[in-house]
Design an enzyme around this catalytic site. Structure first.
Site, mmCIF file in Angstrom:
data_model
loop_
_atom_site.group_PDB
_atom_site.id
_atom_site.type_symbol
_atom_site.label_atom_id
_atom_site.label_comp_id
_atom_site.label_asym_id
_atom_site.label_seq_id
_atom_site.Cartn_x
_atom_site.Cartn_y
_atom_site.Cartn_z
ATOM 1 N N ASP A 255 -28.460 -35.834 50.973
ATOM 2 C CA ASP A 255 -26.986 -36.329 51.375
ATOM 3 C C ASP A 255 -27.522 -37.257 50.558
ATOM 4 O OD1 ASP A 255 -25.114 -37.085 51.386
ATOM 5 O OD2 ASP A 255 -24.920 -36.540 53.216
ATOM 6 N N SER B 96 -19.309 -42.767 33.604
ATOM 7 C CA SER B 96 -18.025 -42.526 32.611
ATOM 8 C C SER B 96 -18.000 -43.865 32.209
ATOM 9 C CB SER B 96 -17.584 -42.217 34.046
ATOM 10 O OG SER B 96 -16.250 -42.128 34.024
ATOM 11 N N TYR C 161 -13.148 -45.229 41.856
ATOM 12 C CA TYR C 161 -14.423 -44.295 41.195
ATOM 13 C C TYR C 161 -14.302 -45.428 40.133
ATOM 14 C CZ TYR C 161 -15.709 -40.904 37.889
ATOM 15 O OH TYR C 161 -17.068 -40.210 36.811
ATOM 16 N N SER C 162 -14.352 -46.586 39.482
ATOM 17 C CA SER C 162 -13.945 -46.981 38.858
ATOM 18 C C SER C 162 -14.350 -47.852 39.210
ATOM 19 C CB SER C 162 -12.742 -47.562 37.854
ATOM 20 O OG SER C 162 -12.623 -46.703 37.198
ATOM 21 N N ALA C 163 -14.363 -48.904 40.707
ATOM 22 C CA ALA C 163 -15.388 -49.420 41.329
ATOM 23 C C ALA C 163 -16.737 -49.024 41.302
ATOM 24 C CB ALA C 163 -14.504 -50.042 42.071
ATOM 25 N N SER C 164 -17.053 -47.575 41.911
ATOM 26 C CA SER C 164 -18.241 -46.977 42.033
ATOM 27 C C SER C 164 -18.846 -47.219 40.631
ATOM 28 C CB SER C 164 -18.346 -46.545 43.055
ATOM 29 O OG SER C 164 -17.333 -45.517 42.097
ATOM 30 N N LYS C 165 -18.564 -46.726 40.040
ATOM 31 C CA LYS C 165 -19.249 -47.018 38.420
ATOM 32 C C LYS C 165 -19.436 -48.354 37.610
ATOM 33 C CE LYS C 165 -19.694 -42.150 38.657
ATOM 34 N NZ LYS C 165 -20.520 -41.712 38.799
#
Length: 270
Positions: free
Chosen positions: A62, A140, A153-157
């Site tokens: 994990d 991405s 999602y954008s922030a993490s990528k």
């Protein structure tokens, strides 16, 4: 890089792009070390690779747990003696407007997509420095331009990209290769498990899978990118065009992204 006898660690390896990466690197002679939460699925992949004459090890992982990431790298070192390539592939997505989303969803995205990359890199880096190997983050187009209804999602990528870019600079004189790989929409289960506003799984994709790049094609391009020691791998024409236009007409890119995402079935955009 020639991969015969090299050791490649892959997170999120039980399905989708990660599973395809396991077969792709094994096919060119690499030892693969597989991590994911689904230990049973990892065993199926590892046993199949072994039946084809390949070398594979696995451990339930994990990536939101630092100790699991440490154990994954330790498994690679114990079984194969080191790490030559680390591919941080484990990830989840989301689909909801920021107005509506619970903040716990954004925390979850950061834990998996960003912190999973940080933890694995921390423990793999000494071995990759020794082997002058590669670190790959599967990002991405959302990591190079904000994607509406995918704030977390954008922030993490973006965070993953900034972290890996900095690791590259810090290791300029140590021979470490760092690549950020940006597939477009890919036919894998990441969209089925995407989180909605309340944190539940989406359960169905709003896009036509038949028109998407396959996980196997993504894996092949990543393998070639590592071999050529690319720093940024944009896999689709749309991604390359977006990256270019953004330099000169960022407002146009904003409008294009909004238009495309608003056309999705049941889009939260108005």
């Amino acid at each position: 890089m020639k991969f015969q006898g090299k050791t490649v660690v892959i997170t999120g390896a039980s399905s989708g792009i990660g599973r395809a990466l396991a077969y792709e690197f094994s096919s060119v002679g690499a030892n693969v070390v597989l991590g994911a939460r689904q230990e049973g699925e990892l065993k199926v992949v590892a046993d199949d690779i072994a039946s084809k004459g390949g070398q594979a090890a696995y451990i339930a992982t994990d990536v939101t747990r630092e100790e699991d990431c440490k154990a994954l790298i330790a498994k690679a070192v114990d079984v194969f003696g080191g790490v030559d390539v680390l591919i941080c592939n484990a990830g989840i997505s989301m689909r909801a407007l920021f107005d509506d989303v619970e903040l716990s969803v954004l925390h979850r995205l950061m834990d998996v997509n960003f912190w999973g990359t940080v933890y694995c890199t921390k423990y793999a880096l000494p071995y990759i420095q020794q082997s002058k190997g590669s670190i790959v983050g599967v990002s991405s187009v959302a990591g190079i331009h904000g994607l509406p209804a995918r704030t977390g999602y954008s922030a993490s990528k973006y965070a993953m990209t900034g972290f890996l870019d900095t690791i590259r600079v810090e290791n300029l004189k140590k021979g470490v290769h760092v690549m950020v790989a940006c597939p477009g929409f890919t036919a894998s289960n990441v969209r089925f498990s995407a989180l909605t506003a309340d944190g539940s799984q989406q359960g169905a994709t709003p896009r036509n899978e038949g028109k998407m790049m396959t996980a196997e094609e993504v894996a092949r391009r990543i393998r070639k990118g590592v071999s050529c020691r690319r720093r940024l791998l944009l896999m689709e024409y749309e991604g390359r065009l977006t990256h270019f236009i953004k330099k000169f007409a960022p407002r146009l890119v904003d409008r294009l992204f909004y238009m495309v995402m608003a056309r999705e079935p049941d889009s939260p955009l108005k």
